[in-house]
Design a protein around this motif. Structure first.
Motif, PDB file in Angstrom:
ATOM      1  N   THR A 231       0.849  -1.192   0.000  1.00 17.16           N
ATOM      2  CA  THR A 231       0.000   0.000   0.000  1.00 17.16           C
ATOM      3  C   THR A 231       0.884   1.241   0.000  1.00 17.16           C
ATOM      4  OG1 THR A 231      -0.131   0.043   2.413  1.00 17.16           O
ATOM      5  CG2 THR A 231      -1.867  -1.148   1.235  1.00 17.16           C
ATOM      6  N   ALA A 232       0.307   2.341  -0.456  1.00 10.93           N
ATOM      7  CA  ALA A 232       1.059   3.586  -0.511  1.00 10.93           C
ATOM      8  C   ALA A 232       0.088   4.754  -0.417  1.00 10.93           C
ATOM      9  CB  ALA A 232       1.869   3.669  -1.801  1.00 10.93           C
ATOM     10  N   VAL A 233       0.593   5.877   0.032  1.00 10.84           N
ATOM     11  CA  VAL A 233      -0.159   7.129  -0.002  1.00 10.84           C
ATOM     12  C   VAL A 233       0.539   8.043  -1.006  1.00 10.84           C
ATOM     13  CG1 VAL A 233      -0.892   9.170   1.264  1.00 10.84           C
ATOM     14  CG2 VAL A 233      -0.971   6.918   2.361  1.00 10.84           C
ATOM     15  N   LEU A 234      -0.181   8.408  -2.043  1.00 10.69           N
ATOM     16  CA  LEU A 234       0.346   9.321  -3.045  1.00 10.69           C
ATOM     17  C   LEU A 234      -0.080  10.739  -2.672  1.00 10.69           C
ATOM     18  CD1 LEU A 234      -0.544   7.372  -6.331  1.00 10.69           C
ATOM     19  CD2 LEU A 234       1.600   7.306  -5.036  1.00 10.69           C
ATOM     20  N   ALA A 241      -2.074  24.046  -3.354  1.00 11.63           N
ATOM     21  CA  ALA A 241      -2.996  22.945  -3.643  1.00 11.63           C
ATOM     22  C   ALA A 241      -2.355  21.616  -3.258  1.00 11.63           C
ATOM     23  CB  ALA A 241      -3.362  22.942  -5.121  1.00 11.63           C
ATOM     24  N   LYS A 242      -3.118  20.792  -2.524  1.00 12.34           N
ATOM     25  CA  LYS A 242      -2.568  19.525  -2.051  1.00 12.34           C
ATOM     26  C   LYS A 242      -3.690  18.515  -1.852  1.00 12.34           C
ATOM     27  CE  LYS A 242       0.287  17.630   1.722  1.00 12.34           C
ATOM     28  NZ  LYS A 242       0.982  17.948   2.995  1.00 12.34           N
ATOM     29  N   ALA A 243      -3.452  17.252  -2.231  1.00 11.17           N
ATOM     30  CA  ALA A 243      -4.422  16.171  -2.022  1.00 11.17           C
ATOM     31  C   ALA A 243      -3.684  14.845  -1.972  1.00 11.17           C
ATOM     32  CB  ALA A 243      -5.472  16.158  -3.138  1.00 11.17           C
ATOM     33  N   THR A 244      -4.332  13.846  -1.382  1.00 11.45           N
ATOM     34  CA  THR A 244      -3.718  12.525  -1.275  1.00 11.45           C
ATOM     35  C   THR A 244      -4.640  11.443  -1.824  1.00 11.45           C
ATOM     36  OG1 THR A 244      -4.584  12.211   0.964  1.00 11.45           O
ATOM     37  CG2 THR A 244      -2.382  13.178   0.760  1.00 11.45           C
ATOM     38  N   SER A 245      -4.021  10.342  -2.209  1.00 16.16           N
ATOM     39  CA  SER A 245      -4.750   9.187  -2.734  1.00 16.16           C
ATOM     40  C   SER A 245      -4.125   7.914  -2.162  1.00 16.16           C
ATOM     41  CB  SER A 245      -4.677   9.164  -4.264  1.00 16.16           C
ATOM     42  OG  SER A 245      -5.294   8.014  -4.792  1.00 16.16           O
ATOM     43  N   LYS A 246      -4.983   6.975  -1.784  1.00 17.45           N
ATOM     44  CA  LYS A 246      -4.485   5.706  -1.267  1.00 17.45           C
ATOM     45  C   LYS A 246      -4.398   4.698  -2.405  1.00 17.45           C
ATOM     46  CE  LYS A 246      -5.333   2.013   2.092  1.00 17.45           C
ATOM     47  NZ  LYS A 246      -6.250   1.481   3.125  1.00 17.45           N
ATOM     48  N   LEU A 247      -3.222   4.130  -2.583  1.00 21.25           N
ATOM     49  CA  LEU A 247      -2.991   3.136  -3.636  1.00 21.25           C
ATOM     50  C   LEU A 247      -2.674   1.787  -3.006  1.00 21.25           C
ATOM     51  CD1 LEU A 247      -1.079   3.505  -6.929  1.00 21.25           C
ATOM     52  CD2 LEU A 247      -0.361   1.704  -5.354  1.00 21.25           C
ATOM     53  N   THR A 248      -3.316   0.732  -3.539  1.00 20.85           N
ATOM     54  CA  THR A 248      -3.105  -0.625  -3.037  1.00 20.85           C
ATOM     55  C   THR A 248      -2.785  -1.559  -4.191  1.00 20.85           C
ATOM     56  OG1 THR A 248      -4.677  -0.283  -1.225  1.00 20.85           O
ATOM     57  CG2 THR A 248      -4.128  -2.561  -1.778  1.00 20.85           C
ATOM     58  N   VAL A 249      -1.756  -2.361  -4.045  1.00 18.68           N
ATOM     59  CA  VAL A 249      -1.498  -3.463  -4.966  1.00 18.68           C
ATOM     60  C   VAL A 249      -1.985  -4.729  -4.277  1.00 18.68           C
ATOM     61  CG1 VAL A 249       0.211  -4.774  -6.269  1.00 18.68           C
ATOM     62  CG2 VAL A 249       0.499  -2.305  -5.980  1.00 18.68           C
ATOM     63  N   ARG A 250      -2.994  -5.366  -4.871  1.00 20.38           N
ATOM     64  CA  ARG A 250      -3.626  -6.526  -4.231  1.00 20.38           C
ATOM     65  C   ARG A 250      -2.655  -7.704  -4.125  1.00 20.38           C
ATOM     66  NH1 ARG A 250      -7.436  -4.474  -7.898  1.00 20.38           N
ATOM     67  NH2 ARG A 250      -7.355  -6.263  -9.337  1.00 20.38           N
ATOM     68  N   GLY A 251      -2.953  -8.609  -3.203  1.00 23.90           N
ATOM     69  CA  GLY A 251      -2.004  -9.652  -2.852  1.00 23.90           C
ATOM     70  C   GLY A 251      -2.027 -10.903  -3.706  1.00 23.90           C
TER      71      GLY A 251
END
Length: 607
Positions: A231-234, A241-251
């Motif tokens: 998992t990662a937070v981009l 201006a600022k925003a985040t996105s949660k990224l997941t690589v499934r197992g």
């Protein structure tokens, strides 16, 4: 990293009738600051939009009164003490100074005054439109931008109407575990928009993207690998201006591995050939020129079916698309909303299209805009009215008529579309399978993008893979139809085995399973022409596959009403124009043609 060259300029024929920006009158003494033509992102606050804004010189006399002391002289007789011989008193005249209060009237000129023009509407009416600007004026320290809306010059609005220093990104990205994916996920795909302090759209390449993760990294070119789970937070940042996105690589590394074991249905077809867009490149100019005189009438084309019936089916215009939805001079691809539609879908009264500039569909990172139309009013229009939507970017429509059309259109942010023909929709969402049509069936993951109809912004991204046993035999789908929020039907041309395969991809949560549900033992078209549209008709349980000037009807077998993979009929048209996408809803079939762009309803296709 700049991925795109400047787009082609809109043809003179399509831009006929477009008005230039309103110029200041001879009495306008204010200065308009010119900028590059930029896209403006509308915010949630609503402000008045005015037809003009002028700083005028006004000659106006203003009366004022003041009091002051005024000196004046009077003559007065004064007695002389010495008397005359006759005993009379003598007098002499003398001057005497006195003072009095007087009222003084004065006049002065008020030389300059800001004057707004007519109140047109409020900025909230343009919340989901494509808004652009290339100049502004400063009044009392505030910027007022002159805006174009869906290509038409409109008027001035306070810059507070824009989304200032805002970043809007997809909150969640879920990637399939794919050790053979040589590219990875482009983090820019998660961006809806990022704006600067004046509400202007920032180029994605200018946005700083960082990745916080124990296992995943982002490359120098902005890609995140999906070769291992994690998992990662981009974080996306530009100025304030600022925003985040949660990224997941499934197992599950085995997710998507299936088997292509369906026996194809043999098809006895004659040798059928058709043409490609490259063969008919000159037709683009022909139809662009012809569109101006044809806009007041519908097209109707008859087709010959495989039994030889010359009136086996027909297609007839129900809607002409706007000639373009961006201002003249929109050479930047982020700013240009092209009229070149690559795919469509219909759900109830909703029509959605994928619009890419000419030549961009073949790009690996092909991007463009999606456009939503509420067709409730269009279906009931007759004659010239259903053709009037072509005129949206011009001033040939009255403002009130134009505004009524604009309220039924939504334009998405600049987004990844692939080659744009894998489009489907449900009640709340639009889906795009954004695959590259020049990938040569590689083993990389396939990107499914979900867009909310309410805002036309991306709200979720998944990737999935489909392999026949192993990565050696991948299935990359260039044409697909979404039939509900959890199910995708996809078409695969197995050229080496001369057959078409039909796959059902089902989603549970964030995981995907694939199953082959039918196959047709034919290439259908013998000269390797590309498929131009694919859709499932749920009412009759059939697939339709479009090529330029050809439409094939194939049994789907999903509901048991037809034999899966069996050719039921085909229809040969003579439009001379590109078929670009198919849509179906409750037994009605729709096809899109370009040059000019129009959606047509298919009639007389029997069960």
């Amino acid at each position: 990293m700049r991925r795109f060259a400047l787009g082609m300029m809109t043809s003179a024929a399509l831009m006929a009738g477009l008005a230039s920006q309103v110029q200041a009158s001879s009495k306008d003494y204010s200065k308009s600051t010119k900028t590059d033509l930029v896209t403006k992102i509308m915010g949630n606050k609503s402000y008045q939009v005015y037809s003009s804004l002028r700083l005028e010189e006004v000659t106006k006399k203003v009366k004022t009164k003041t009091k002051e002391k005024k000196k004046y002289t009077v003559k007065k007789k004064v007695a002389v003490k010495k008397k005359s011989k006759k005993g009379k008193t003598k007098y002499k005249t003398v001057k005497q100074v006195k003072y009095k209060w007087v009222t003084k009237t004065a006049y002065k000129n008020v030389k300059k005054k800001w004057k707004f023009g007519k109140k047109l509407t409020v900025s909230a009416d343009f919340r989901y439109a494509h808004v652009q600007s290339k100049s502004y004026k400063v009044k009392d320290g505030k910027r007022y931008y002159y805006i174009y809306v869906n290509g038409r010059p409109v008027g001035y609005v306070n810059e507070k109407a824009f989304a200032l220093s805002k970043a809007n990104v997809v909150s969640q990205v879920s990637l399939v575990n794919n050790q053979y994916d040589s590219v990875g996920f482009n983090a820019e795909d998660a961006i809806n928009y990022v704006t600067d302090q004046h509400g202007s759209l920032v180029d994605n390449d200018s946005v700083e993207i960082s990745c916080k993760s124990a296992k995943l990294n982002i490359s120098d070119t902005g890609y995140v690998s999906s070769r291992k789970a994690g998992t990662a937070v981009l974080t996306f940042k530009y100025g304030k201006a600022k925003a985040t996105s949660k990224l997941t690589v499934r197992g599950d590394a085995k997710e998507g591995i299936s088997s292509a074991g369906v026996t194809p249905v043999k098809t006895d077809l004659p040798k059928i050939e058709t043409w490609s867009a490259r063969d008919r490149a000159s037709s683009h100019k022909h139809w662009a020129t012809k569109s101006a005189r044809d806009r007041a009438s519908s097209h109707k084309y008859w087709a010959t079916n495989m039994s030889g019936n010359a009136k086996g089916a027909d297609i007839e215009t129900i809607f002409y698309h706007p000639a373009v939805l961006s201002a003249p001079g929109s050479s930047n691809l982020e700013a240009k909303v092209s009229s070149a539609v690559q795919g469509i879908d219909v759900y109830d009264n909703d029509l959605v299209t994928s619009n890419l500039d000419l030549g961009q569909a073949d790009n690996r990172e092909a991007r463009g805009h999606m456009v939503y139309y509420n067709m409730r009013g269009v279906y009931n229009m007759r004659g010239v009215k259903k053709c009037n939507w072509q005129l949206i970017p011009s001033k040939m429509l009255s403002f009130n008529t134009w505004l009524s059309y604009i309220k039924n259109i939504k334009v998405s942010p600049y987004m990844k579309l692939g080659h744009g023909q894998s489009v489907g929709s449900t009640k709340k969402y639009v889906y795009v399978l954004a695959n590259w049509n020049r990938s040569n069936n590689w083993s990389n993951s396939q990107e499914l993008i979900r867009v909310k109809k309410s805002t036309m912004e991306i709200d979720k991204i998944w990737t999935f893979k489909v392999w026949n046993g192993s990565a050696k035999y991948p299935r990359i789908f260039l044409n697909a139809d979404v039939i509900d929020d959890n199910t995708l039907l996809a078409l695969f041309h197995n050229a080496s085995k001369h057959r078409y395969e039909y796959w059902k991809i089902s989603r549970s949560g964030d995981s995907f399973k694939a199953k082959e549900v039918g196959a047709t033992g034919s290439d259908l078209i013998s000269n390797s022409a590309e498929v131009q549209g694919f859709v499932w008709d749920s009412a009759y349980d059939v697939y339709y596959i479009a090529f330029n000037d050809y439409l094939f009807k194939i049994g789907a077998g999903l509901d048991g009403g037809t034999e899966a993979g069996k050719l039921l009929n085909y229809y040969s048209f003579h439009t001379g124009r590109e078929f670009e996408g198919l849509g179906s809803y409750k037994g009605e079939l729709y096809v899109n043609l370009n040059h000019p762009t129009e959606t047509l309803k298919v009639n007389h296709i029997t069960k």
